[in-house]
Design a protein around this motif. Structure first.
Motif, PDB file in Angstrom:
ATOM      1  N   TRP A  93      38.631  21.380  15.415  1.00 32.43           N
ATOM      2  CA  TRP A  93      37.167  21.375  15.509  1.00 32.43           C
ATOM      3  C   TRP A  93      36.641  22.806  15.597  1.00 32.43           C
ATOM      4  O   TRP A  93      35.679  23.172  14.923  1.00 32.43           O
ATOM      5  N   GLN A  96      36.993  24.462  12.148  1.00 31.22           N
ATOM      6  CA  GLN A  96      36.033  23.946  11.165  1.00 31.22           C
ATOM      7  C   GLN A  96      34.620  24.437  11.448  1.00 31.22           C
ATOM      8  O   GLN A  96      33.953  25.022  10.579  1.00 31.22           O
ATOM      9  N   LYS A  97      34.152  24.212  12.662  1.00 30.32           N
ATOM     10  CA  LYS A  97      32.769  24.583  12.996  1.00 30.32           C
ATOM     11  C   LYS A  97      32.627  26.101  13.146  1.00 30.32           C
ATOM     12  O   LYS A  97      31.577  26.661  12.788  1.00 30.32           O
ATOM     13  N   THR A  99      34.207  28.293  11.399  1.00 28.11           N
ATOM     14  CA  THR A  99      34.122  28.802  10.023  1.00 28.11           C
ATOM     15  C   THR A  99      32.704  28.643   9.493  1.00 28.11           C
ATOM     16  O   THR A  99      32.142  29.561   8.886  1.00 28.11           O
ATOM     17  N   GLU A 100      32.101  27.488   9.717  1.00 27.18           N
ATOM     18  CA  GLU A 100      30.723  27.268   9.276  1.00 27.18           C
ATOM     19  C   GLU A 100      29.769  28.283   9.892  1.00 27.18           C
ATOM     20  O   GLU A 100      28.784  28.694   9.262  1.00 27.18           O
ATOM     21  N   LEU A 101      30.060  28.715  11.114  1.00 26.45           N
ATOM     22  CA  LEU A 101      29.178  29.634  11.835  1.00 26.45           C
ATOM     23  C   LEU A 101      29.511  31.104  11.598  1.00 26.45           C
ATOM     24  O   LEU A 101      28.826  31.979  12.110  1.00 26.45           O
ATOM     25  N   ALA A 137      36.074  24.247   4.956  1.00 25.40           N
ATOM     26  CA  ALA A 137      34.824  24.548   5.661  1.00 25.40           C
ATOM     27  C   ALA A 137      34.113  25.742   5.018  1.00 25.40           C
ATOM     28  O   ALA A 137      32.881  25.799   4.984  1.00 25.40           O
ATOM     29  N   SER A 141      30.308  25.509   3.507  1.00 23.72           N
ATOM     30  CA  SER A 141      29.245  26.317   4.106  1.00 23.72           C
ATOM     31  C   SER A 141      28.856  27.522   3.249  1.00 23.72           C
ATOM     32  O   SER A 141      28.099  28.381   3.703  1.00 23.72           O
ATOM     33  N   GLU A 233      35.966  23.854  23.462  1.00 26.11           N
ATOM     34  CA  GLU A 233      35.634  23.756  22.032  1.00 26.11           C
ATOM     35  C   GLU A 233      34.157  24.042  21.764  1.00 26.11           C
ATOM     36  O   GLU A 233      33.764  24.224  20.610  1.00 26.11           O
ATOM     37  N   THR A 234      33.329  24.083  22.811  1.00 26.20           N
ATOM     38  CA  THR A 234      31.904  24.352  22.642  1.00 26.20           C
ATOM     39  C   THR A 234      31.580  25.829  22.763  1.00 26.20           C
ATOM     40  O   THR A 234      30.726  26.359  22.034  1.00 26.20           O
ATOM     41  N   LEU A 237      31.397  28.136  19.675  1.00 26.79           N
ATOM     42  CA  LEU A 237      30.250  27.848  18.818  1.00 26.79           C
ATOM     43  C   LEU A 237      28.977  28.445  19.398  1.00 26.79           C
ATOM     44  O   LEU A 237      28.107  28.923  18.668  1.00 26.79           O
ATOM     45  N   SER A 241      26.812  31.316  17.404  1.00 27.49           N
ATOM     46  CA  SER A 241      25.384  31.072  17.189  1.00 27.49           C
ATOM     47  C   SER A 241      24.555  32.207  17.771  1.00 27.49           C
ATOM     48  O   SER A 241      23.567  32.649  17.168  1.00 27.49           O
TER      49      SER A 241
END
Length: 251
Positions: A93, A96-97, A99-101, A137, A141, A233-234, A237, A241
């Motif tokens: 997770w 994936q996330k 990488t998007e960020l 990812a 993105s 995991e948070t 991110l 951000s």
């Protein structure tokens, strides 16, 4: 438009690009593309080319470069996420996330409180899966580059790696409990476009006091990410951000 990453640099390409590997199956069998269809190919060094498919075989897709594109979607600073190995699929997770960020690399490590201990014989398959997640990812993105997922290491290796970074930060829940608010902003102020940032996160049980002391001795900013305690995991991110807002949206 569908995007695919290739292993060549732009300097090695004249007018033809070849797409290989699993992407051939995706182009041929999943999307059922044909000669004349257009795709975007992303080079290893971060450039994008609008291409027209010339020929498709079972082994490769030959493409003609129509034009090179100049859009850069990468963060202005290079961010490496070092995660103490968490349980289950949490690392997937994060990759994936993250990488998007916009993360540039991921460094899993065995922290003192990591419950998961990967067996040497399983690392190869895990690494292959993690890098595949990062690739997919990146395509989704519209990244210019695929972040690298490094082989899991021990805590001492994180200390050694830290020496090559411009700024270093560690997320520490005790700082959040004590109301610390300024260190993350101080770390951001030290960064310039093109700088490198290493951020260390503990596993579910957090980092030990001894680990925090060693990181602080190595030059890490000990940071709170606000008054709320974030999951392992948070937290990455949140950090990514915050970097995006600070360097991309607030200026």
């Amino acid at each position: 438009m569908q995007r695919y990453f290739i292993k060549e640099d732009k300097t090695n390409i004249e007018t033809t690009i070849y797409v290989n590997g699993d992407d051939v199956h995706h182009i041929l069998r999943v999307l059922r593309m044909q000669a004349g269809d257009k795709i975007i190919c992303c080079t290893k060094d971060g450039f994008e080319a609008l291409c027209e498919i010339v020929e498709i075989t079972n082994d490769q897709v030959q493409c003609f470069v129509l034009e090179w594109m100049t859009v850069n979607r990468e963060l202005p600073v290079s961010i490496s996420i070092a995660s103490g190995l968490p349980k289950g699929d949490k690392l997937e997770w994060i990759i994936q996330k993250g990488t998007e960020l916009g993360a540039s690399s991921f460094i899993p490590f065995n922290a003192a409180r990591s419950i998961v201990k990967l067996e040497a014989k399983k690392i190869g398959k895990k690494l292959e899966r993690w890098n595949k997640i990062a690739k997919e990812a990146s395509e989704q993105s519209y990244r210019n580059k695929i972040p690298e997922v490094l082989e899991p290491c021990d805590f001492q290796h994180i200390i050694e790696l830290a020496k090559s970074y411009d700024v270093k930060v560690v997320a520490y829940e005790e700082s959040a409990k004590q109301g610390e608010k300024k260190n993350l902003a101080k770390a951001f102020e030290k960064l310039e476009e093109g700088s490198s940032l290493l951020v260390v996160f503990g596993p579910e049980g957090g980092l030990t006091e001894k680990e925090i002391e060693r990181l602080e001795q190595t030059g890490f900013y000990i940071c709170s990410f606000g008054p709320r305690i974030l999951r392992t995991e948070t937290a990455p991110l949140y950090l990514l951000s915050a970097v995006s807002y600070y360097f991309e949206l607030s200026r």
